[in-house]
Design a protein around this motif. Structure first.
Motif, PDB file in Angstrom:
ATOM      1  N   LEU A   1       0.795  -1.229   0.000  1.00 24.15           N
ATOM      2  CA  LEU A   1       0.000   0.000   0.000  1.00 24.15           C
ATOM      3  C   LEU A   1       0.823   1.273   0.000  1.00 24.15           C
ATOM      4  CD1 LEU A   1      -2.872  -1.007   2.451  1.00 24.15           C
ATOM      5  CD2 LEU A   1      -2.862  -1.026  -0.050  1.00 24.15           C
ATOM      6  N   LEU A   2       2.131   1.157   0.178  1.00 22.08           N
ATOM      7  CA  LEU A   2       2.967   2.360   0.203  1.00 22.08           C
ATOM      8  C   LEU A   2       2.851   3.191  -1.077  1.00 22.08           C
ATOM      9  CD1 LEU A   2       4.838   3.855   2.089  1.00 22.08           C
ATOM     10  CD2 LEU A   2       6.765   2.568   1.142  1.00 22.08           C
ATOM     11  N   PRO A   3       2.751   2.590  -2.276  1.00 16.65           N
ATOM     12  CA  PRO A   3       2.578   3.422  -3.475  1.00 16.65           C
ATOM     13  C   PRO A   3       1.310   4.278  -3.429  1.00 16.65           C
ATOM     14  CG  PRO A   3       3.248   1.209  -4.086  1.00 16.65           C
ATOM     15  CD  PRO A   3       2.930   1.170  -2.624  1.00 16.65           C
ATOM     16  N   TYR A   4       0.259   3.775  -2.807  1.00 15.01           N
ATOM     17  CA  TYR A   4      -0.992   4.524  -2.742  1.00 15.01           C
ATOM     18  C   TYR A   4      -0.899   5.632  -1.691  1.00 15.01           C
ATOM     19  CZ  TYR A   4      -2.513   0.832  -5.733  1.00 15.01           C
ATOM     20  OH  TYR A   4      -2.593  -0.030  -6.794  1.00 15.01           O
TER      21      TYR A   4
ATOM     22  N   LEU B   1      -1.383   9.579  -2.500  1.00 14.27           N
ATOM     23  CA  LEU B   1      -2.205  10.486  -1.699  1.00 14.27           C
ATOM     24  C   LEU B   1      -1.408  11.706  -1.275  1.00 14.27           C
ATOM     25  CD1 LEU B   1      -4.996  10.837  -0.390  1.00 14.27           C
ATOM     26  CD2 LEU B   1      -4.100   9.656   1.633  1.00 14.27           C
ATOM     27  N   TYR B   2      -0.148  11.485  -0.924  1.00 16.86           N
ATOM     28  CA  TYR B   2       0.709  12.622  -0.561  1.00 16.86           C
ATOM     29  C   TYR B   2       0.915  13.558  -1.756  1.00 16.86           C
ATOM     30  CZ  TYR B   2       4.833  15.385   0.315  1.00 16.86           C
ATOM     31  OH  TYR B   2       5.695  16.434   0.414  1.00 16.86           O
ATOM     32  N   GLU B   3       1.191  12.988  -2.906  1.00 16.69           N
ATOM     33  CA  GLU B   3       1.455  13.801  -4.091  1.00 16.69           C
ATOM     34  C   GLU B   3       0.238  14.635  -4.488  1.00 16.69           C
ATOM     35  OE1 GLU B   3       4.139  14.445  -5.607  1.00 16.69           O
ATOM     36  OE2 GLU B   3       5.481  12.982  -4.688  1.00 16.69           O
ATOM     37  N   SER B   4      -0.951  14.131  -4.236  1.00 19.61           N
ATOM     38  CA  SER B   4      -2.163  14.859  -4.628  1.00 19.61           C
ATOM     39  C   SER B   4      -2.638  15.856  -3.585  1.00 19.61           C
ATOM     40  CB  SER B   4      -3.292  13.867  -4.931  1.00 19.61           C
ATOM     41  OG  SER B   4      -3.715  13.207  -3.750  1.00 19.61           O
ATOM     42  N   THR B   5      -2.043  15.799  -2.376  1.00 22.24           N
ATOM     43  CA  THR B   5      -2.490  16.696  -1.308  1.00 22.24           C
ATOM     44  C   THR B   5      -1.387  17.545  -0.711  1.00 22.24           C
ATOM     45  OG1 THR B   5      -2.133  15.064   0.464  1.00 22.24           O
ATOM     46  CG2 THR B   5      -4.268  15.018  -0.658  1.00 22.24           C
ATOM     47  N   HIS B   6      -0.169  17.004  -0.662  1.00 24.37           N
ATOM     48  CA  HIS B   6       0.982  17.641  -0.006  1.00 24.37           C
ATOM     49  C   HIS B   6       0.743  17.880   1.480  1.00 24.37           C
ATOM     50  CE1 HIS B   6       2.786  19.198  -4.033  1.00 24.37           C
ATOM     51  NE2 HIS B   6       3.046  17.908  -3.800  1.00 24.37           N
TER      52      HIS B   6
END
Length: 264
Positions: free
Chosen positions: A95-98, A102-107
């Motif tokens: 699940l780490l890629p997901y 999520l981090y990349e889309s929210t920061h």
């Protein structure tokens, strides 16, 4: 004779209690050096007693010296890793890629967690640009009822939810849910909406939102959350991103290992 055999047991129990009190006194400063006086104060022991017990712990590699202070030692870290199950490692790796998506889309700061009884164990954490002090740490545990990730999973795990409701609900802040009826209402709302919120319930000044990653039977495998300072979490904008990421993660798990995931 009864007195001589009972006395060592009382002494041993007292020593263990003191050692555990000192280890618990490190709290979230387990990697930094803390002085004997401060550890003694936190553990409510005399400085001489704390120094004596710390010396025993040091000889067994449970704590180690850092200048004039102490930090948790290598042996204790190895014991902690032993409690980090292969199943948790597998979940984290898959699940780490997901979590990264999520981090990349929210920061924002994001978490990956799994349910362990009535607690959550944090498997991964990525820090956002606008960080805030949080009680979460990789490998650490918190009461499920006091966190967004925990409530997101409790809502879909009737056995754990029932158990949590029969235990005293510890208050981490003045906003933590401590009444069973309140928790049941909150979990019902989470099932209706699919999103869990933490309004400064785990740490004052911290807001989180989370969603579960469910298997084909609707059971929680893990949960992802987004955290930000209170008042800086745009839930309306972030909720669709969180939903999409958790749905994609669940589909990927079923596609990669349908038998293993579905059989949990």
């Amino acid at each position: 004779m009864p007195t001589s055999t009972a006395e060592p047991l009382r002494d041993d129990r007292a020593a263990v209690d003191k050692a555990i009190s000192l280890l618990a006194a490190f709290d979230y400063q387990s990697h930094t050096g803390i002085g004997v006086s401060e550890l003694a104060r936190r553990a409510q022991l005399s400085k001489s007693t704390a120094f004596r017990v710390l010396a025993l712990l040091e000889r067994n590699d449970v704590v180690e010296r850092v200048g004039t202070g102490y930090r948790l030692g290598a042996r204790l870290h190895r014991l902690g890793q032993a409690a980090y199950t292969p199943e948790n490692e597998r979940t984290r790796d898959l699940l780490l890629p997901y979590l990264t998506d999520l981090y990349e889309s929210t920061h924002h700061t994001v978490h990956l967690a799994a349910l362990h009884g009535t607690e959550v164990v944090y498997l991964a954490k990525l820090y956002g640009h606008r960080s805030v002090a949080a009680p979460s740490r990789i490998g650490g545990r918190l009461p499920a009822h006091a966190t967004a990730v925990g409530k997101a999973m409790l809502a879909y795990h009737p056995v754990a939810a029932t158990r949590a409701g029969t235990e005293p609900l510890a208050a981490l802040t003045e906003w933590t849910i401590t009444e069973t009826a309140h928790l049941e209402r909150d979990l019902g709302e989470i099932r209706r909406r699919g999103i869990a919120l933490d309004h400064q319930e785990s740490r004052a000044g911290l807001t989180c939102m989370a969603a579960p990653i469910l298997d084909r039977r609707g059971r929680p495998l893990a949960a992802l959350s987004i955290a930000a300072p209170a008042g800086h979490l745009d839930t309306a904008a972030l909720e669709p991103r969180l939903r999409r990421t958790c749905t994609a993660a669940a589909r990927a798990l079923l596609r990669l290992e349908p038998a293993a995931v579905g059989g949990r």
